[in-house]
Design a protein around this motif. Structure first.
Motif, PDB file in Angstrom:
ATOM      1  N   GLY A 161       0.821  -1.200   0.000  1.00  0.00           N
ATOM      2  CA  GLY A 161       0.000   0.000   0.000  1.00  0.00           C
ATOM      3  C   GLY A 161       0.858   1.253   0.000  1.00  0.00           C
ATOM      4  O   GLY A 161       2.019   1.201   0.401  1.00  0.00           O
ATOM      5  N   ILE A 162       0.334   2.307  -0.571  1.00  0.00           N
ATOM      6  CA  ILE A 162      -1.015   2.540  -1.066  1.00  0.00           C
ATOM      7  C   ILE A 162      -1.031   2.286  -2.573  1.00  0.00           C
ATOM      8  O   ILE A 162      -0.299   2.937  -3.319  1.00  0.00           O
ATOM      9  N   THR A 218      -6.246   1.309  -2.063  1.00  0.00           N
ATOM     10  CA  THR A 218      -6.211   0.252  -1.054  1.00  0.00           C
ATOM     11  C   THR A 218      -5.801   0.830   0.294  1.00  0.00           C
ATOM     12  O   THR A 218      -5.361   1.975   0.395  1.00  0.00           O
ATOM     13  N   GLN A 219      -5.894  -0.001   1.300  1.00  0.00           N
ATOM     14  CA  GLN A 219      -5.391   0.337   2.619  1.00  0.00           C
ATOM     15  C   GLN A 219      -3.989  -0.240   2.785  1.00  0.00           C
ATOM     16  O   GLN A 219      -3.553  -1.104   2.022  1.00  0.00           O
ATOM     17  N   THR A 240      -2.230  -4.690   3.708  1.00  0.00           N
ATOM     18  CA  THR A 240      -3.244  -5.667   3.311  1.00  0.00           C
ATOM     19  C   THR A 240      -2.862  -6.269   1.967  1.00  0.00           C
ATOM     20  O   THR A 240      -2.108  -5.684   1.207  1.00  0.00           O
TER      21      THR A 240
END
Length: 525
Positions: A458-459, A473-474, A477
């Motif tokens: 990320g990001i 996105t976060q 993850t």
């Protein structure tokens, strides 16, 4: 406390106050300088309160107005020190010593700018010269030492503000200039109103407001065009994630590669279930293969299998051995499902102390963390324009997004969409990913291109040509993104004029500063 000085009063001989008295007298001004530096830091992500960038510029202009060079130097180092120490705190992952040295080096540029502001504040139209000096400071800091560090440009605090559209006309330097001129005009308005110059004060304030409004008149593209091929492409982004953040983000060999293969398999499973359309190309991030797939058969087979399952080319970020036994290269490789690895882009602008260690034998004796950068990277010498499936992309790797020329070349030499392969896992729990993400949004507006970001942890994101975020996105993850992305061939005015506005404004600032010093010396003592 007054923010102005009287030149006639300065000329009169007075009893020299004690050092303690001078320190006490300067404490309020020092405190205000520190406060303004903190406000400027708050204007950048992750706080991202962009109006504070104008307030900080205004404050520094007031604090340096008609001050001596010595007074301005102290104000500038306090202002710049607080700003840079806060902004660059994510460097402490490498080591506190590296953070302190880098922040002090960057603050020195701000100190020199503050001294210049004090000099030009005695000239007519001084807000204009003050704004030029902000560009001068960034122009120098973006280039030296060791290739420069563009972090902390006023433009990068204004990637989603009324000033942002100006990037399409003159790039990031024009955004910096407009923000700085707006702040300097507000300072002039305050000084004029304090001197009961109501008309001048209102005019300066109106000029500051106008600079913020003019950006709304700049047209920004939202769709693609068909001059050089298809108007859009279905692009999938893979964020495979890493075992953990920090200097040892890679974990055991090929673990990160395995994560990206698994995420690609998950993406294609959704395609097979009809939940997502078939992508036309897939983007993996920087360092998605932490071993050289050319010399590691297992890695080659994993990537090749993923490409065959996707049925479309994958842009793979990989560490590749060479060009000699003591170096490696950071590359984006086009991996075709039928023919395997093909065209590639090698990162051009390497990060000192991250991808290579300058003066290694000397500095490693004092900065122990540098020993963890065991091998130096070798830079590429070609622009990252690559054909990946139906899309001709402009590949940019990680920190390169901060450098104007590298991104501009990727567009003017044929890139119809900007692809940023990045790995921010080292700085995962800091403000660095958000700061770099903000830069990517500005680049979309500056070049009228969609920007797609593939990051290891990320990001990752899809950004429209007008700078709006379509998907993201976060952090920390595993994720897959897919979007139909506009492809464009047209060039913005910023692309056409290149670095000319920056050089012109920077040199104008230097010329004004030189003239102010010359004029001061000509005055009778």
């Amino acid at each position: 406390m007054t923010l102005e000085t009287d030149d006639r009063a300065e000329a009169q001989p007075t009893a020299r106050p004690s050092r303690l008295a001078r320190v006490r007298a300067g404490l309020p001004r020092t405190g205000l300088a520190a406060l303004c530096g903190a406000l400027l830091a708050l204007s950048f992500p992750s706080f991202g309160i962009w109006p504070l960038s104008i307030v900080a510029v205004t404050g520094l202009a007031l604090l340096t107005y008609r001050r001596t060079l010595k007074q301005a130097a102290w104000t500038g180092i306090v202002f710049g020190g607080v700003f840079m120490f806060w902004l660059l705190i994510w460097i402490d992952v490498i080591g506190y010593d590296a953070w302190v040295l880098l922040a002090l080096a960057e603050a020195a540029f701000v100190m020199l700018m503050a001294m210049g502001q004090a000099a030009v504040s005695r000239l007519p139209a001084w807000p204009l010269w003050t704004a030029c000096l902000w560009v001068t400071q960034e122009w120098a800091r973006d280039r030296v030492p060791l290739g420069g560090l563009p972090w902390g440009r006023l433009a990068f605090a204004n990637t989603s503000s009324p000033f942002t559209p100006l990037a399409a006309l003159g790039g990031a330097p024009l955004v910096t200039f407009a923000v700085a001129l707006s702040g300097a005009l507000l300072a002039a308005a305050i000084l004029a109103l304090r001197a009961r110059g109501r008309r001048a004060g209102v005019a300066c304030a109106a000029g500051a407001v106008a600079l913020g409004v003019v950006g709304y008149a700049v047209p920004l593209p939202t769709g693609g065009d068909t001059a050089g091929g298809p108007a859009s492409a279905e692009i999938a982004l893979i964020q495979g994630n890493v075992p953990h953040a920090g200097m040892d983000f890679l974990g055991r060999p090929m673990q990160v590669l395995g994560n990206h293969v698994a995420a690609t398999e998950a993406l294609m499973a959704k395609v097979g279930e009809g939940k997502l359309p078939q992508p036309q190309l897939v983007i993996w991030p920087e360092n998605s293969s932490d071993v050289d797939p050319y010399v590691t058969p297992e890695a080659y087979q994993l990537i090749d299998g993923a490409a065959k399952q996707a049925g479309v080319p994958i842009l793979v970020g990989a560490l590749v051995d060479g060009p000699d036994a003591t170096h490696v290269m950071n590359e984006g490789i086009v991996w075709d499902p039928k023919t395997g690895p093909g065209a590639h882009y090698t990162k051009q602008h390497l990060v000192p102390f991250g991808e290579y260690v300058p003066f290694r034998s000397f500095l490693s004796q004092y900065i122990s963390e540098l020993k963890r950068v065991a091998v130096d990277f070798s830079p590429g010498d070609k622009t990252g324009v690559l054909q990946v499936g139906p899309a001709k992309i402009g590949d940019v790797i990680c920190f390169e997004v901060a450098y104007d020329g590298i991104v501009r070349d990727a567009v003017t030499k044929g890139g119809r969409v900007i692809v940023i392969q990045t790995n921010n896992a080292t700085y995962e729990h800091t403000d660095q990913p958000d700061q770099q993400f903000a830069m990517s949004r500005l680049r979309a507006v500056e070049h009228g291109r969609s920007v797609v970001i593939a990051a290891t942890s990320g990001i990752s994101a899809v950004i429209a040509p007008n700078g709006s975020v379509i998907e993201r996105t976060q952090l920390a993850t595993q994720a897959e993104l897919e979007a139909n992305v506009p492809l464009r061939d047209g060039l913005t005015l910023a692309d056409r004029v290149g670095a000319t506005p920056e050089w012109a404004l920077a040199l104008l600032g230097l010329a004004a500063c030189g003239f102010a010093v010359w004029q001061r010396r000509r005055q009778p003592k």
